[in-house]
Write a protein that holds these residues in place. Structure first.
Motif, PDB file in Angstrom:
ATOM      1  N   MET A 114       6.706 -61.591 -59.871  1.00 37.30           N
ATOM      2  CA  MET A 114       5.612 -61.780 -58.924  1.00 37.30           C
ATOM      3  C   MET A 114       4.599 -60.663 -59.161  1.00 37.30           C
ATOM      4  O   MET A 114       4.949 -59.504 -59.264  1.00 37.30           O
ATOM      5  CB  MET A 114       6.160 -61.733 -57.503  1.00 37.30           C
ATOM      6  CG  MET A 114       5.099 -61.902 -56.460  1.00 37.30           C
ATOM      7  SD  MET A 114       5.678 -61.791 -54.758  1.00 37.30           S
ATOM      8  CE  MET A 114       6.511 -63.335 -54.568  1.00 37.30           C
ATOM      9  N   ASN A 115       3.326 -61.045 -59.210  1.00 38.88           N
ATOM     10  CA  ASN A 115       2.296 -60.048 -59.478  1.00 38.88           C
ATOM     11  C   ASN A 115       1.987 -59.219 -58.225  1.00 38.88           C
ATOM     12  O   ASN A 115       2.369 -59.568 -57.106  1.00 38.88           O
ATOM     13  CB  ASN A 115       1.042 -60.716 -60.041  1.00 38.88           C
ATOM     14  CG  ASN A 115       0.538 -61.837 -59.166  1.00 38.88           C
ATOM     15  OD1 ASN A 115       0.727 -61.803 -57.956  1.00 38.88           O
ATOM     16  ND2 ASN A 115      -0.086 -62.823 -59.765  1.00 38.88           N
ATOM     17  N   ARG A 116       1.266 -58.134 -58.456  1.00 39.77           N
ATOM     18  CA  ARG A 116       0.997 -57.186 -57.362  1.00 39.77           C
ATOM     19  C   ARG A 116       0.182 -57.807 -56.233  1.00 39.77           C
ATOM     20  O   ARG A 116       0.448 -57.534 -55.058  1.00 39.77           O
ATOM     21  CB  ARG A 116       0.266 -55.958 -57.896  1.00 39.77           C
ATOM     22  CG  ARG A 116       1.115 -55.105 -58.800  1.00 39.77           C
ATOM     23  CD  ARG A 116       0.437 -53.817 -59.154  1.00 39.77           C
ATOM     24  NE  ARG A 116      -0.829 -54.035 -59.850  1.00 39.77           N
ATOM     25  CZ  ARG A 116      -1.639 -53.071 -60.244  1.00 39.77           C
ATOM     26  NH1 ARG A 116      -1.337 -51.821 -60.024  1.00 39.77           N
ATOM     27  NH2 ARG A 116      -2.762 -53.343 -60.856  1.00 39.77           N
ATOM     28  N   SER A 117      -0.780 -58.623 -56.579  1.00 39.50           N
ATOM     29  CA  SER A 117      -1.633 -59.193 -55.522  1.00 39.50           C
ATOM     30  C   SER A 117      -0.813 -60.090 -54.598  1.00 39.50           C
ATOM     31  O   SER A 117      -1.031 -60.095 -53.385  1.00 39.50           O
ATOM     32  CB  SER A 117      -2.806 -59.972 -56.127  1.00 39.50           C
ATOM     33  OG  SER A 117      -2.349 -61.088 -56.860  1.00 39.50           O
ATOM     34  N   ARG A 118       0.135 -60.846 -55.131  1.00 41.11           N
ATOM     35  CA  ARG A 118       0.987 -61.714 -54.302  1.00 41.11           C
ATOM     36  C   ARG A 118       1.918 -60.885 -53.432  1.00 41.11           C
ATOM     37  O   ARG A 118       2.190 -61.253 -52.300  1.00 41.11           O
ATOM     38  CB  ARG A 118       1.807 -62.667 -55.179  1.00 41.11           C
ATOM     39  CG  ARG A 118       0.989 -63.555 -56.082  1.00 41.11           C
ATOM     40  CD  ARG A 118       0.393 -64.709 -55.374  1.00 41.11           C
ATOM     41  NE  ARG A 118       1.300 -65.842 -55.477  1.00 41.11           N
ATOM     42  CZ  ARG A 118       1.279 -66.839 -54.651  1.00 41.11           C
ATOM     43  NH1 ARG A 118       0.437 -66.848 -53.657  1.00 41.11           N
ATOM     44  NH2 ARG A 118       2.091 -67.849 -54.784  1.00 41.11           N
ATOM     45  N   ARG A 119       2.410 -59.786 -53.968  1.00 41.85           N
ATOM     46  CA  ARG A 119       3.305 -58.932 -53.176  1.00 41.85           C
ATOM     47  C   ARG A 119       2.560 -58.280 -52.019  1.00 41.85           C
ATOM     48  O   ARG A 119       3.157 -57.961 -50.995  1.00 41.85           O
ATOM     49  CB  ARG A 119       3.939 -57.849 -54.066  1.00 41.85           C
ATOM     50  CG  ARG A 119       4.998 -58.375 -55.007  1.00 41.85           C
ATOM     51  CD  ARG A 119       5.794 -57.260 -55.645  1.00 41.85           C
ATOM     52  NE  ARG A 119       4.991 -56.242 -56.291  1.00 41.85           N
ATOM     53  CZ  ARG A 119       4.745 -56.162 -57.593  1.00 41.85           C
ATOM     54  NH1 ARG A 119       5.242 -57.058 -58.416  1.00 41.85           N
ATOM     55  NH2 ARG A 119       4.012 -55.187 -58.084  1.00 41.85           N
ATOM     56  N   MET A 120       1.259 -58.101 -52.162  1.00 38.09           N
ATOM     57  CA  MET A 120       0.461 -57.454 -51.115  1.00 38.09           C
ATOM     58  C   MET A 120       0.026 -58.428 -50.018  1.00 38.09           C
ATOM     59  O   MET A 120      -0.395 -57.994 -48.946  1.00 38.09           O
ATOM     60  CB  MET A 120      -0.785 -56.802 -51.731  1.00 38.09           C
ATOM     61  CG  MET A 120      -0.492 -55.581 -52.578  1.00 38.09           C
ATOM     62  SD  MET A 120       0.206 -54.233 -51.618  1.00 38.09           S
ATOM     63  CE  MET A 120      -1.159 -53.825 -50.555  1.00 38.09           C
ATOM     64  N   GLU A 121       0.134 -59.720 -50.249  1.00 38.63           N
ATOM     65  CA  GLU A 121      -0.328 -60.705 -49.263  1.00 38.63           C
ATOM     66  C   GLU A 121       0.296 -60.524 -47.879  1.00 38.63           C
ATOM     67  O   GLU A 121      -0.429 -60.555 -46.887  1.00 38.63           O
ATOM     68  CB  GLU A 121      -0.103 -62.122 -49.779  1.00 38.63           C
ATOM     69  CG  GLU A 121      -1.093 -62.531 -50.842  1.00 38.63           C
ATOM     70  CD  GLU A 121      -0.823 -63.913 -51.399  1.00 38.63           C
ATOM     71  OE1 GLU A 121       0.108 -64.602 -50.925  1.00 38.63           O
ATOM     72  OE2 GLU A 121      -1.560 -64.311 -52.321  1.00 38.63           O
ATOM     73  N   PRO A 122       1.612 -60.317 -47.777  1.00 37.47           N
ATOM     74  CA  PRO A 122       2.172 -60.115 -46.426  1.00 37.47           C
ATOM     75  C   PRO A 122       1.632 -58.850 -45.742  1.00 37.47           C
ATOM     76  O   PRO A 122       1.423 -58.845 -44.527  1.00 37.47           O
ATOM     77  CB  PRO A 122       3.680 -59.988 -46.667  1.00 37.47           C
ATOM     78  CG  PRO A 122       3.918 -60.530 -48.026  1.00 37.47           C
ATOM     79  CD  PRO A 122       2.656 -60.384 -48.796  1.00 37.47           C
ATOM     80  N   VAL A 123       1.368 -57.833 -46.524  1.00 38.52           N
ATOM     81  CA  VAL A 123       0.830 -56.591 -45.959  1.00 38.52           C
ATOM     82  C   VAL A 123      -0.581 -56.832 -45.429  1.00 38.52           C
ATOM     83  O   VAL A 123      -0.928 -56.386 -44.331  1.00 38.52           O
ATOM     84  CB  VAL A 123       0.844 -55.464 -47.024  1.00 38.52           C
ATOM     85  CG1 VAL A 123       0.212 -54.195 -46.485  1.00 38.52           C
ATOM     86  CG2 VAL A 123       2.258 -55.203 -47.513  1.00 38.52           C
ATOM     87  N   VAL A 124      -1.367 -57.574 -46.190  1.00 38.88           N
ATOM     88  CA  VAL A 124      -2.738 -57.885 -45.760  1.00 38.88           C
ATOM     89  C   VAL A 124      -2.709 -58.767 -44.517  1.00 38.88           C
ATOM     90  O   VAL A 124      -3.483 -58.552 -43.580  1.00 38.88           O
ATOM     91  CB  VAL A 124      -3.532 -58.557 -46.903  1.00 38.88           C
ATOM     92  CG1 VAL A 124      -4.883 -59.052 -46.415  1.00 38.88           C
ATOM     93  CG2 VAL A 124      -3.705 -57.596 -48.060  1.00 38.88           C
ATOM     94  N   ARG A 125      -1.819 -59.763 -44.503  1.00 38.48           N
ATOM     95  CA  ARG A 125      -1.716 -60.634 -43.321  1.00 38.48           C
ATOM     96  C   ARG A 125      -1.339 -59.819 -42.083  1.00 38.48           C
ATOM     97  O   ARG A 125      -1.897 -60.022 -41.004  1.00 38.48           O
ATOM     98  CB  ARG A 125      -0.687 -61.743 -43.555  1.00 38.48           C
ATOM     99  CG  ARG A 125      -1.246 -62.945 -44.275  1.00 38.48           C
ATOM    100  CD  ARG A 125      -0.333 -64.156 -44.184  1.00 38.48           C
ATOM    101  NE  ARG A 125       1.032 -63.907 -44.597  1.00 38.48           N
ATOM    102  CZ  ARG A 125       1.486 -64.003 -45.843  1.00 38.48           C
ATOM    103  NH1 ARG A 125       0.665 -64.350 -46.811  1.00 38.48           N
ATOM    104  NH2 ARG A 125       2.753 -63.762 -46.123  1.00 38.48           N
ATOM    105  N   LEU A 126      -0.387 -58.895 -42.237  1.00 39.52           N
ATOM    106  CA  LEU A 126       0.027 -58.056 -41.111  1.00 39.52           C
ATOM    107  C   LEU A 126      -1.146 -57.198 -40.628  1.00 39.52           C
ATOM    108  O   LEU A 126      -1.392 -57.097 -39.420  1.00 39.52           O
ATOM    109  CB  LEU A 126       1.210 -57.173 -41.508  1.00 39.52           C
ATOM    110  CG  LEU A 126       1.721 -56.221 -40.438  1.00 39.52           C
ATOM    111  CD1 LEU A 126       2.221 -56.994 -39.220  1.00 39.52           C
ATOM    112  CD2 LEU A 126       2.816 -55.331 -41.004  1.00 39.52           C
ATOM    113  N   ALA A 127      -1.863 -56.604 -41.559  1.00 40.96           N
ATOM    114  CA  ALA A 127      -3.019 -55.785 -41.184  1.00 40.96           C
ATOM    115  C   ALA A 127      -4.070 -56.637 -40.491  1.00 40.96           C
ATOM    116  O   ALA A 127      -4.681 -56.207 -39.499  1.00 40.96           O
ATOM    117  CB  ALA A 127      -3.609 -55.112 -42.418  1.00 40.96           C
TER     118      ALA A 127
END
Length: 146
Positions: A1-14
């Motif tokens: 899984m690429n970095r941008s996909r791994r960051m999606e839950p963090v962005v959604r939470l923020a």
């Protein structure tokens, strides 16, 4: 899984935190407006009550009427002071809430820009791989026969 996909839950939470902070900010704004409205109503009522009393003082008044007026006016002034404290508290909460929202918005923006940068890097990497693959195809086929 690429970095941008791994960051999606963090962005959604923020983003959810920012939306919660915005709702809270709106709630405190409404609370402040309601408390200010109530304060204005109390002040207007006190002013009207004082005018009516002055109109009545043109004629004879009993000591009981004067005492009742003063007692009621003291109660109104006490209510105004209490409401004024509620307004001040709502202003403080509004400012605190605004600060929380600004911080949450800042975090969301930073994370969004980070994900966009990751996506851009991933697109460039994909383009490099595709270009390398295209460059390797003629070499794998071997020399062309005339």
């Amino acid at each position: 899984m690429n970095r941008s996909r791994r960051m999606e839950p963090v962005v959604r939470l923020a983003d959810h935190r920012q939306q919660d902070a915005a709702r809270q900010l709106g709630g405190w704004q409404r609370t402040l407006e309601e408390r200010l409205q109530r304060l204005h109503e109390l002040c207007d009522y006190r002013d009207e009550y004082a005018r009516r009393f002055q109109d009545q003082t043109a004629g004879p008044m009993t000591a009981v009427s004067v005492r009742d007026y003063r007692v009621f006016l003291e109660r109104l002034n006490t209510a105004i002071e209490q409401q004024d404290r509620l307004v001040a508290a709502a202003r403080e909460e509004l400012e605190r809430s605004r600060g929380t929202w600004v911080q949450a918005r800042g975090r969301t923006e930073v994370l969004t820009r980070l994900v966009e940068r990751f996506q851009q890097e991933e697109r460039h990497e994909q383009e490099r791989r595709e270009q390398a693959e295209q460059d390797d195809r003629p070499r794998r086929r071997g020399p062309m026969d005339p």
